[in-house]
Structures are given as structure tokens and as C-alpha cells.
Design a protein around this motif. Sequence first.
Motif, PDB file in Angstrom:
ATOM      1  N   UNK A 152       0.787  -1.226   0.000  1.00 35.34           N
ATOM      2  CA  UNK A 152       0.000   0.000   0.000  1.00 35.34           C
ATOM      3  C   UNK A 152       0.814   1.267   0.000  1.00 35.34           C
ATOM      4  N   UNK A 153       2.130   1.140  -0.145  1.00 38.31           N
ATOM      5  CA  UNK A 153       2.983   2.333  -0.134  1.00 38.31           C
ATOM      6  C   UNK A 153       2.961   3.055  -1.478  1.00 38.31           C
ATOM      7  N   UNK A 154       2.735   2.326  -2.560  1.00 36.83           N
ATOM      8  CA  UNK A 154       2.511   2.928  -3.871  1.00 36.83           C
ATOM      9  C   UNK A 154       1.257   2.282  -4.460  1.00 36.83           C
ATOM     10  N   UNK A 155       0.601   2.979  -5.353  1.00 31.77           N
ATOM     11  CA  UNK A 155      -0.664   2.466  -5.887  1.00 31.77           C
ATOM     12  C   UNK A 155      -0.586   2.091  -7.361  1.00 31.77           C
ATOM     13  N   UNK A 156       0.371   2.666  -8.077  1.00 27.79           N
ATOM     14  CA  UNK A 156       0.561   2.340  -9.489  1.00 27.79           C
ATOM     15  C   UNK A 156       2.053   2.395  -9.789  1.00 27.79           C
ATOM     16  N   UNK A 157       2.485   1.572 -10.757  1.00 24.81           N
ATOM     17  CA  UNK A 157       3.896   1.461 -11.107  1.00 24.81           C
ATOM     18  C   UNK A 157       4.146   2.142 -12.447  1.00 24.81           C
ATOM     19  N   UNK A 158       5.241   2.918 -12.506  1.00 22.85           N
ATOM     20  CA  UNK A 158       5.643   3.567 -13.750  1.00 22.85           C
ATOM     21  C   UNK A 158       7.109   3.322 -14.048  1.00 22.85           C
ATOM     22  N   UNK A 159       7.487   3.474 -15.312  1.00 23.28           N
ATOM     23  CA  UNK A 159       8.871   3.309 -15.739  1.00 23.28           C
ATOM     24  C   UNK A 159       9.257   4.458 -16.652  1.00 23.28           C
ATOM     25  N   UNK A 160      10.538   4.798 -16.644  1.00 22.72           N
ATOM     26  CA  UNK A 160      11.090   5.806 -17.544  1.00 22.72           C
ATOM     27  C   UNK A 160      12.346   5.227 -18.200  1.00 22.72           C
ATOM     28  N   UNK A 161      12.603   5.592 -19.435  1.00 22.30           N
ATOM     29  CA  UNK A 161      13.863   5.258 -20.075  1.00 22.30           C
ATOM     30  C   UNK A 161      14.010   3.829 -20.547  1.00 22.30           C
ATOM     31  N   UNK A 162      12.931   3.067 -20.614  1.00 22.97           N
ATOM     32  CA  UNK A 162      13.040   1.655 -20.965  1.00 22.97           C
ATOM     33  C   UNK A 162      12.812   1.417 -22.461  1.00 22.97           C
ATOM     34  N   UNK A 163      13.335   0.299 -22.947  1.00 22.04           N
ATOM     35  CA  UNK A 163      13.066  -0.152 -24.310  1.00 22.04           C
ATOM     36  C   UNK A 163      11.765  -0.952 -24.321  1.00 22.04           C
TER      37      UNK A 163
END
Length: 352
Positions: A152-163
Motif C-alpha cells: 500500500x505504499x505505492x498504488x501504481x507502477x511507472x517506468x522511464x527510459x526503458x526499451x
Amino acid sequence: MPSKPAPLRTLGKNGPAVPAMGFGLMGLSGIHGPRPSDEERFQVLDHAVELGSTFWDTANVYGDSEDLLSRWFARTGKRGEIFLASKFALIIGEGRGIKGVDSSGEYCKRACEASLKRLGTDYIDLYYAHRVNPKTPIEETMRAMAELKAEGKIRNIGLCGVSSNTLRRACAIAPVAAVQFEYSPFVLDIEQASSTHLLQTCRELGIAVVCYSPLGRGMLSEAFTAKGPSEAKDSRASRFPQFREENRDGNAKIVRQFKAFADKKGCSTSQLALAWILKQGDEMFPIPGTKRIKYLEENWGALDVQLTDDDAADVRRFVEGAELAGDAGPAASKAFAFVDTKEDAERPNERL
């Protein structure tokens, strides 16, 4: 500007509904130019909420941004009204250059705890790996983020800089709500083969595309065409080649030509750029930033600019035929874009 309901879009395939345009907070903490006082910055944040601009984007390396938000949350009690994105993984060196990237699972958890403490909150709505280290399997990063989500510490996951390949492997571990990349009318890298056709991959997988620097770091504005930044007053001139003195006049000429399309629609250059991004698809979320209420309102007004398919096609033909002088970002940043990470030989294709 009168308040009205913000147009919403779904963040990813099964994500929450958030404002179609976000608010990038990096500049508010003095990354480019002097830092305003807390009271001045509180007024900007207050006005953003009044407008309906409640999708805020920060990071643990954006100066005092997370601490500022903690003070604003305490002052207003409006944490629940904000869809807050933050990030981890970048290690910043002198001159604000990228010194390294730590996307390890251990650092992910440690950085998240530190951000939660600075923000004065017990959850982050969208948590990104700001970049990924090619030596760290994306599976390791994603397992840590999935555990944070389960707690419950984060609600959605994101990424930057990936192929595209790294993104597909990430999705085999846990759902990815959003990918953040630079995207503007003059920076179309995510569409191209050199980027592994990342935009196409995001559309295929149902992942939102959050577009940073949608105004070319201020280049797509009347202010840039009137007077470019100087070396002494604006760090962009020393860090970003397109703002250098030898490139400024030629680039300003192209931006003035771009402005002709805005004039036809009765909007500003900045509003045209943002409206054009929004027109590219419902998966697009530009996140322009500013320190001034005037520009906050101007950017938000882009949501009222209606472009036809022909309008959007005309803009695309122009920008694809125009060639700005200099790179959009620092040369070193290319090493951290469209990264393929090391394969996770021990537990491939695991899903939590």
C-alpha cells in the motif's frame, strides 16, 4: 480563469481516472532559474487545484520539491485531492548531470521510504523508476515495486527510459500503468524505430504515456521567440544545445513558423503544442511545468483547443520537415534512454 471539471483519462488499461494533463513540478523547485518563496509556490499549487490540475509529477531529485509538497499538504489538508507521482533511481552529480542510476530492488525500497517521509504521506499514487540501470534486471526492479504496491505504499507502477523489450519483461512481473518519456511536436523519438517503437508497444499493452518537456523546456513559447535564455540567467543555455547562442536564432525562426498554426486556431504556441499531444491519443498525458500562475492558466487552457484531424496532420507535416539546431537534451542523457536491462536468468517471466 473560471473553474470547471477537468477532462479525465484512464491511466493505463485498468488504472484510475486522472486529469488529461498533468503538472510537472521540477521547475517550481528552482531547477531552472531562481527558486520562488514558499508562499509564491503555495499560491501556484493552490491555483492548480482551483483549476482542476491535480495530477502532479515530482521526483526525489527535484530540489526541495517533496519537502515543499509536505508543507503544502500540512497547510491545506488536501493530500487526498492530488494524484501524486514521484520517482527514484537517478543519482545526480555536480551541475545537475546524471552521475548514475540505481534501479536495484534494495534502493527502490529505501528511496520510497525516504520519499514517503519527505512528502509526509503514507502512499504515492504513481511511483516511477526514473531510469533503469542496464546491469540490473528489470525483473528485480519490478519485484520491489510490486512489493511496495502490495504493502500500500505505492498504488501504481511507472517506468522511464526503458526499451520495448524491457517494458514487456516488466509487465510479465506486474502491471505497468505508465511510461514517461520526452515527447513534444519536435521530439518524436518514442514513435521511431530507434526507440524500439516504444509508443506502439505502449498502445499494444494498454500503458499510458506521460510526456515530459512537452513544450521543449520552454522553447515552444512566445517568450523563447522574443528573447532566448542567456548563459548567465538560464541554465538551459549551458545544458541544452537547442538553447545555445549559435542555435537560438535559427530555432526561434522555426518556432515562429510553428506559431502560424497556433494563430489560425486562436491559441498560443504552447497551447497548440499541448493540444497536438493530447490529439495523438487518449493514452497521452503531457505534464508541462511552470513557476507562474499566468503560464499555469495558459497551459491548462490547451484543453479547450480543439484540433481536427487535418489540423494535427498539418502540424505533423511541418515539424517532420523542420530541423532544429542542436540536440533537445544533454548528450549524456542518450545513454539512459530506451535501455535494455540485463536478463534475469534465475526467475524469468515471473509474475507477482
